[in-house]
Design an enzyme around this catalytic site. Structure first.
Site, PDB file in Angstrom:
ATOM      1  N   GLN A  49       0.820  -1.208   0.000  1.00 59.28           N
ATOM      2  CA  GLN A  49       0.000   0.000   0.000  1.00 59.28           C
ATOM      3  C   GLN A  49       0.855   1.260   0.000  1.00 59.28           C
ATOM      4  OE1 GLN A  49      -3.408  -0.347  -0.575  1.00 59.28           O
ATOM      5  NE2 GLN A  49      -2.339  -2.272  -0.922  1.00 59.28           N
ATOM      6  N   HIS A  60       1.739   2.989  -3.327  1.00 59.40           N
ATOM      7  CA  HIS A  60       0.742   3.726  -4.094  1.00 59.40           C
ATOM      8  C   HIS A  60       1.031   5.216  -4.111  1.00 59.40           C
ATOM      9  CE1 HIS A  60      -2.331   0.998  -5.477  1.00 59.40           C
ATOM     10  NE2 HIS A  60      -2.419   0.410  -4.295  1.00 59.40           N
ATOM     11  N   GLU A 112      -9.698   1.299   5.051  1.00 61.05           N
ATOM     12  CA  GLU A 112     -10.027   0.873   3.679  1.00 61.05           C
ATOM     13  C   GLU A 112      -9.779  -0.628   3.524  1.00 61.05           C
ATOM     14  OE1 GLU A 112      -8.651   1.934  -0.905  1.00 61.05           O
ATOM     15  OE2 GLU A 112      -7.316   2.387   0.778  1.00 61.05           O
ATOM     16  N   HIS A 113      -8.564  -1.069   3.847  1.00 62.05           N
ATOM     17  CA  HIS A 113      -8.190  -2.482   3.804  1.00 62.05           C
ATOM     18  C   HIS A 113      -7.862  -2.949   5.219  1.00 62.05           C
ATOM     19  CE1 HIS A 113      -6.726  -0.778  -0.136  1.00 62.05           C
ATOM     20  NE2 HIS A 113      -7.512  -1.749  -0.578  1.00 62.05           N
ATOM     21  N   ASP A 128      -6.955  -6.571  -4.809  1.00 65.32           N
ATOM     22  CA  ASP A 128      -6.738  -5.526  -5.813  1.00 65.32           C
ATOM     23  C   ASP A 128      -6.944  -6.040  -7.227  1.00 65.32           C
ATOM     24  OD1 ASP A 128      -6.275  -3.285  -4.350  1.00 65.32           O
ATOM     25  OD2 ASP A 128      -4.099  -3.285  -4.570  1.00 65.32           O
ATOM     26  N   HIS A 163     -52.941  19.370  -1.357  1.00 64.43           N
ATOM     27  CA  HIS A 163     -52.764  17.933  -1.296  1.00 64.43           C
ATOM     28  C   HIS A 163     -54.104  17.266  -0.984  1.00 64.43           C
ATOM     29  CE1 HIS A 163     -48.485  18.667  -1.362  1.00 64.43           C
ATOM     30  NE2 HIS A 163     -48.203  17.383  -1.190  1.00 64.43           N
TER      31      HIS A 163
END
Length: 425
Positions: A256, A259, A324-325, A358, A417
């Site tokens: 990670q 990235h 996230e992970h 991934d 209405h």
């Protein structure tokens, strides 16, 4: 290298918040300038921005890839890549088919019919980055659920740097049924999808990752079109006990970290010995990797190893972080699954590393970041559908409830209405 923290919850949360990017007014202004330019000048602005940002001469004749250019891309990729893409595609399709929703209806004894239509979006624009790395995997994860939902038009935009688009991205798009591929990137690509130009028809929704400028642009055009999410830098959190493999953990943290220099890699463990071993492994393995500089910067700034009193405490912290992970490397990882309340994607055991998700396993890798997994879900087929409810009442069916509806309207002070019901009887 990574910093070592104790299990103090306040210290941990403060460390994590240090990564959050504040609203940058300068970036927002630059993004708005491009958005307004494309909105008012259309193609001309898009072509000008392609020249400025991508150093590419794009015009209305060459903005969309031709079949010949797609064929040329196939000549530039390995045959084994096409095999791998299709193997991954099969797995991703198999997983996402389980998410397909069906329309339904119900009837009542008075003859009324109620239900819900489930319909695909008409058009979707997929943004695929082309900066520090190419991401054909992003093509798969965004286009496959769109296709399964039945989206009629799937368009893709990806940067054409100095006249070149990554051929692996092109082939992945073609294998996954993308209908149009545009040679544009950055904010001007988002603007073209959001507002439409003579060369790039408007879409209903924009999906896909991008840098801070692309993310800001998506946020600004939301409402004019739908978007998937505002995704921040990648993050991984690993819960490990004393039996975990330090070599595996270090490798997964770096997967990670490579990235982005803003990526976050965190270890929660009950073992100081494991922390020491992981630090040694990080130093050793990092020397062998291509993106060493990015990894080191990411780990230095946003990497951490945190010793906790128990695995239960690690789970509690993880649920507050909402990563996230989330990798769980303990003796019986599946036993912890029910305890996990907030995570984008969960990886159980030593042989379920994050890159498996991934690329290949099947679940989507477009995931909520920055703690938003506490209230948001991964990209799915649901992202590419819309729903409409429908109602049918007979005269007698409406008459039975007409007094109640008129009274309800009166309580709200909305006499028109009530009148809509009254005039029918």
């Amino acid at each position: 290298m990574i910093r070592v923290l104790n299990g103090n919850e306040k210290d941990i949360i403060n460390f994590l918040k240090s990564r959050q990017q504040n609203e940058n007014e300068e970036i927002r202004k630059k993004v708005w300038d491009v958005l307004k330019g494309v909105k008012s000048k259309g193609d001309k602005a898009v072509f000008d921005y392609c020249k400025i940002f991508d150093h590419s001469e794009i015009n209305d004749k060459n903005i969309m890839l031709t079949n010949e250019e797609i064929s040329e891309a196939y000549d530039k990729v390995d045959a084994d890549f096409i095999r791998i893409i299709n193997a991954a595609k099969t797995n991703i399709e198999e997983f996402h088919k389980n998410q397909i929703q069906k329309p339904w209806f119900m009837t009542r004894s008075d003859g009324s019919i109620l239900g819900q239509k489930v319909m695909p979006l008409d058009s979707v624009g997929i943004y695929v980055p082309g900066g520090t790395a190419s991401y054909p995997s992003s093509v798969l994860m965004n286009s496959i659920p769109a296709n399964l939902a039945g989206v009629r038009r799937i368009a893709m935009a990806t940067p054409c740097k100095s006249g070149i688009i990554n051929p692996y991205t092109i082939v992945a798009a073609n294998e996954c049924g993308v209908h149009e591929i545009y040679k544009i990137g950055g904010v001007h690509a988002v603007a073209a999808f959001a507002y439409g130009t003579d060369s790039v028809p408007k879409v209903d929704k924009i999906v896909g990752p991008g840098n801070i400028y692309v993310a800001t642009a998506k946020k600004e055009v939301f409402g004019n079109v739908d978007i998937d999410m505002i995704a921040g830098p990648s993050e991984i959190l690993i819960i490990a006990d004393e039996n975990a493999n330090s070599k595996f953990i270090a490798a997964d943290m770096m997967s990670q970290a490579e990235h982005d220099v803003l990526a976050s890699s965190i270890l929660l463990t009950t073992s100081q010995k494991l922390i020491d071993e992981v630090i040694i492994e990080l130093e050793r393995q990092c020397e062998l990797l291509d993106r060493k500089d990015i990894i080191l910067k990411s780990l230095d700034d946003y990497g951490a190893a945190i010793k906790v009193q128990s695995i239960e405490k690690a789970v509690e912290l993880s649920n507050k972080i909402a990563p996230e992970h989330l990798e769980i490397m303990v003796k019986n990882p599946i036993e912890l699954l029910d305890s996990i309340k907030n995570a984008g994607s969960i990886f159980l055991g030593d042989y379920s590393p994050e890159p498996l998700g991934d690329y290949f396993a099947g679940p989507n890798h477009v995931l909520p970041t920055g703690g938003s997994a506490a209230f948001f879900s991964p990209l799915s087929v649901d992202a590419f559908i819309k729903k409409s409810s429908f109602i049918y009442y007979s005269k007698s069916g409406l008459e039975k409830v007409s007094d109640d509806i008129q009274s309800f309207a009166a309580y709200e002070g909305l006499s028109a209405h009530g009148n809509s019901i009254k005039v029918r009887f």
